[in-house]
Design a protein around this motif. Structure first.
Motif, mmCIF file in Angstrom:
data_model
loop_
_atom_site.group_PDB
_atom_site.id
_atom_site.type_symbol
_atom_site.label_atom_id
_atom_site.label_comp_id
_atom_site.label_asym_id
_atom_site.label_seq_id
_atom_site.Cartn_x
_atom_site.Cartn_y
_atom_site.Cartn_z
ATOM 1 N N ASP A 77 41.698 35.135 69.270
ATOM 2 C CA ASP A 77 41.333 33.733 69.270
ATOM 3 C C ASP A 77 41.412 33.159 67.864
ATOM 4 N N LEU A 81 43.725 30.126 66.660
ATOM 5 C CA LEU A 81 43.120 28.947 66.049
ATOM 6 C C LEU A 81 43.719 28.677 64.678
ATOM 7 N N GLN A 84 47.025 27.049 65.229
ATOM 8 C CA GLN A 84 46.844 25.673 65.698
ATOM 9 C C GLN A 84 46.441 24.752 64.557
ATOM 10 N N THR A 85 45.572 25.239 63.679
ATOM 11 C CA THR A 85 45.108 24.421 62.553
ATOM 12 C C THR A 85 46.254 24.155 61.587
ATOM 13 N N THR A 98 35.333 34.385 59.668
ATOM 14 C CA THR A 98 34.502 34.349 60.870
ATOM 15 C C THR A 98 33.025 34.278 60.527
ATOM 16 N N GLU A 288 31.742 20.525 58.338
ATOM 17 C CA GLU A 288 32.203 19.357 59.095
ATOM 18 C C GLU A 288 32.337 18.129 58.210
ATOM 19 N N VAL A 310 35.756 29.135 61.059
ATOM 20 C CA VAL A 310 36.143 28.823 62.437
ATOM 21 C C VAL A 310 35.630 27.455 62.890
ATOM 22 N N PRO A 311 34.337 27.117 62.684
ATOM 23 C CA PRO A 311 33.887 25.789 63.136
ATOM 24 C C PRO A 311 34.663 24.639 62.494
ATOM 25 N N LYS A 314 38.120 24.355 64.103
ATOM 26 C CA LYS A 314 38.045 23.708 65.416
ATOM 27 C C LYS A 314 37.873 22.206 65.270
ATOM 28 N N ALA A 315 37.048 21.792 64.309
ATOM 29 C CA ALA A 315 36.837 20.362 64.086
ATOM 30 C C ALA A 315 38.113 19.689 63.585
ATOM 31 N N VAL A 317 41.244 20.643 64.264
ATOM 32 C CA VAL A 317 42.180 20.546 65.393
ATOM 33 C C VAL A 317 41.755 19.415 66.327
ATOM 34 N N ALA A 318 40.447 19.332 66.585
ATOM 35 C CA ALA A 318 39.941 18.269 67.463
ATOM 36 C C ALA A 318 40.219 16.893 66.869
#
Length: 328
Positions: A77, A81, A84-85, A98, A288, A310-311, A314-315, A317-318
């Motif tokens: 994962d 990720l 993707q980023t 991580t 963030e 990781v957080p 994800k932010a 990519v979102a």
């Protein structure tokens, strides 16, 4: 406590069976899970049977004295990720930690991986910026890169916080990798007269030549000025209120455009044009609050690699997905 006392401590026979005291449950659980004792060894110590020890451990779990967490492996994962980023930001590589970003030095292992993959050779130039995150990374275990020259991206700043002391960060990184430090003995924002003298000084010119030949950069990304507890004292916060962040004291807006401040043309620092030309320019940032700054800095080409957690990934990519849907 003798065995008879332990038996008294344990006993209270109910219709559902024996009820064990919390102290006995805790002692059995600690012996088994913390001290790695076998059930047979615990039975000997408590003066009971292995079957009873098994019931003690089960009861300890049921009552929450023992809490067991089963964590699914996340390697695949994380790799997905990271890819993707990188695609979302248009970067050549993203390296993910991580560990939570609140852990000091949490990004250090990922930075070490990024530096190792670049393949710096003796004589190559690595430039490093100031900032809390880079300062923490400088204290982590970094790969051996003997003979690599290390120098600051920006002059010194009149601030008591250690993460603003660029020569100190340079010294720490050089010591970790076995490199050679070259220090920058100049303020980040000198007065007009001193600025001209510094540009002609041989020691300053030696550093600027290293900037021009840098093969790698390690860069902190500043959060929006309004969210920070401090920014460099020479930067009027009102002048950069529209900025989402900065790299090497170059402030930029959400689109990556320069946000100038009075005297910024005298800044003793690596230029953004030069940053765009460095083959491997690694931003090190997490949280963030830094998502807009990371996205804008990547869009402007101030860096081509990213180390984050990781957080934050994800932010990012979102945020990129939302922006794409709004413009579709």
């Amino acid at each position: 406590m003798d065995n008879l006392a332990l038996m008294r401590d344990r006993l209270a026979v109910t219709p559902e069976g024996p009820r064990f005291s919390p102290q006995l449950l805790y002692r059995a659980a600690k012996l088994y899970y913390v001290q790695d004792a076998t059930q047979a060894e615990i039975a000997d110590q408590l003066g009971t049977s292995r079957a009873t020890v098994s019931r003690l451990l089960s009861e300890a779990r049921r009552l929450g004295i023992v809490k067991i967490e089963v964590v699914e492996p996340v390697e695949d994962d994380v790799s997905t990720l990271a890819a993707q980023t990188a695609e979302a930001l248009g970067l050549s590589a993203v390296h993910l930690s991580t560990m939570g970003s609140s852990t000091p030095g949490a990004l250090g292992p990922a930075v070490a991986t990024a530096l190792s993959r670049i393949g710096l050779d003796p004589g190559d130039v690595l430039i490093v910026s100031s900032g809390r995150t880079v300062f923490e990374v400088a204290q982590a275990d970094l790969p051996a890169l003997p003979g690599v020259q290390v120098t600051p991206t920006v002059g010194g700043q009149d601030d008591p916080n250690a993460w603003y002391q660029t020569n100190e960060i340079t010294r720490m990184v050089a010591a970790k990798i076995g490199g050679t430090p070259t220090f920058l003995y100049a303020p980040a924002l000198p007065g007009p007269d001193l600025h001209q003298l510094l540009l002609a000084d041989p020691s300053i010119r030696r550093v600027t030549r290293l900037w021009e030949n840098a093969r790698c950069a390690l860069l902190g990304v500043g959060a929006p000025p309004a969210t920070r507890s401090s920014i460099p004292a020479f930067v009027p916060i009102g002048a950069v209120a529209s900025a989402v962040g900065d790299v090497c004291n170059h402030f930029f807006d959400r689109d990556g455009n320069d946000v100038p401040f009075p005297g910024g043309d005298r800044l003793i620092a690596t230029s953004v044009e030069l940053l765009r030309r460095i083959p491997a320019s690694i931003a090190v940032a997490a949280g963030e609050v830094k998502v807009p700054a990371i996205a804008a800095g990547a869009r402007a080409g101030y860096f081509n690699q990213l180390v984050t957690d990781v957080p934050t990934a994800k932010a990012l990519v979102a945020a990129a997905t939302t922006a794409a849907s709004e413009t579709a």
